[in-house]
Design an enzyme around this catalytic site. Structure first.
Site, PDB file in Angstrom:
ATOM      1  N   VAL A 233       0.714  -1.347  -0.262  1.00  0.00           N
ATOM      2  CA  VAL A 233       0.079   0.031   0.014  1.00  0.00           C
ATOM      3  C   VAL A 233       1.138   0.820  -0.127  1.00  0.00           C
ATOM      4  O   VAL A 233       1.827   1.079   0.537  1.00  0.00           O
ATOM      5  CB  VAL A 233      -0.790   0.029   1.076  1.00  0.00           C
ATOM      6  CG1 VAL A 233      -1.933  -1.130   1.422  1.00  0.00           C
ATOM      7  CG2 VAL A 233      -0.393  -0.067   2.125  1.00  0.00           C
ATOM      8  N   SER A 234       0.473   2.494  -0.605  1.00  0.00           N
ATOM      9  CA  SER A 234       1.106   3.491  -0.628  1.00  0.00           C
ATOM     10  C   SER A 234       1.378   3.841   0.580  1.00  0.00           C
ATOM     11  O   SER A 234       1.862   4.628   0.927  1.00  0.00           O
ATOM     12  CB  SER A 234       0.462   4.558  -1.990  1.00  0.00           C
ATOM     13  OG  SER A 234       0.389   3.586  -2.905  1.00  0.00           O
TER      14      SER A 234
END
Length: 193
Positions: free
Chosen positions: A10-11
């Site tokens: 996930v960013s």
């Protein structure tokens, strides 16, 4: 013995990988063979857990991801990654492509991977274009662009300027306001214009 190596990413730290991890475990990845990066952009070629997942891959193993964009956004990086897999004799399985293996060593698999990598990069560029266009339109309309709200009011800055003019050290006044001296000077200059 060939095994499945799972990778999730996930960013931002605010996001979670629960759904990705559940899908990877359901696909047959063992929990010990699951690598997860939190708060790491897909545009970075090097990611700590991704690098460890690649180190764990040996000939005959398969890297399993939920979506192609978990690998990255740059077509160039993805193609380099495909070449790396090919030289290792490892496979790639992308769950959002119907659960089938994408064999990057075959001409058809290589073509599919290349097309999907190009589409992922195009998607990123379209998003960037939309955000840039939106910011431009909001600026032209004089609308708020969001961001962190100012805690220190203009009135507080004016009072602080008076303190500095009366002999108080600017560094001490800025520190009392909870900002750097440079920020204090920038804000006071903006008010005097």
């Amino acid at each position: 013995m060939a095994k499945l190596i799972g990778y999730a990413r996930v960013s931002t730290r605010a996001q979670d990988t629960d759904r990705q991890q559940a899908d990877l475990l359901k696909a047959g990845v063992r929990h010990d063979d699951l690598y997860v990066d939190h708060g790491v952009s897909g545009s970075r070629a090097s990611r700590p857990q991704f690098d460890l997942a690649l180190e764990a891959l040996i000939e005959g193993d398969t890297l399993v991801i939920t979506t192609l964009d978990r690998l990255g956004r740059s077509t160039q990086n993805m193609l380099a990654f495909a070449e790396d897999l090919r030289t290792r004799g490892a496979g790639l399985r992308v769950l959002n492509l119907g659960g089938g293996d994408v064999d990057t060593s075959s001409p058809m698999g290589s073509m599919l991977f290349t097309i999907m990598a190009a589409l992922a990069q195009m998607e990123l560029e379209i998003k960037r274009e939309r955000v840039t266009d939106s910011v431009k339109k909001r600026r032209e309309a004089g609308l708020d662009l969001g961001g962190r709200p100012r805690r220190i009011t203009d009135s507080q800055i004016r009072n602080a300027v008076r303190l500095v003019e009366s002999g108080e050290p600017a560094a001490a006044v800025a520190r009392d306001l909870g900002m750097s001296r440079a920020t204090f000077y920038r804000r006071s200059r903006a008010l005097s214009q």
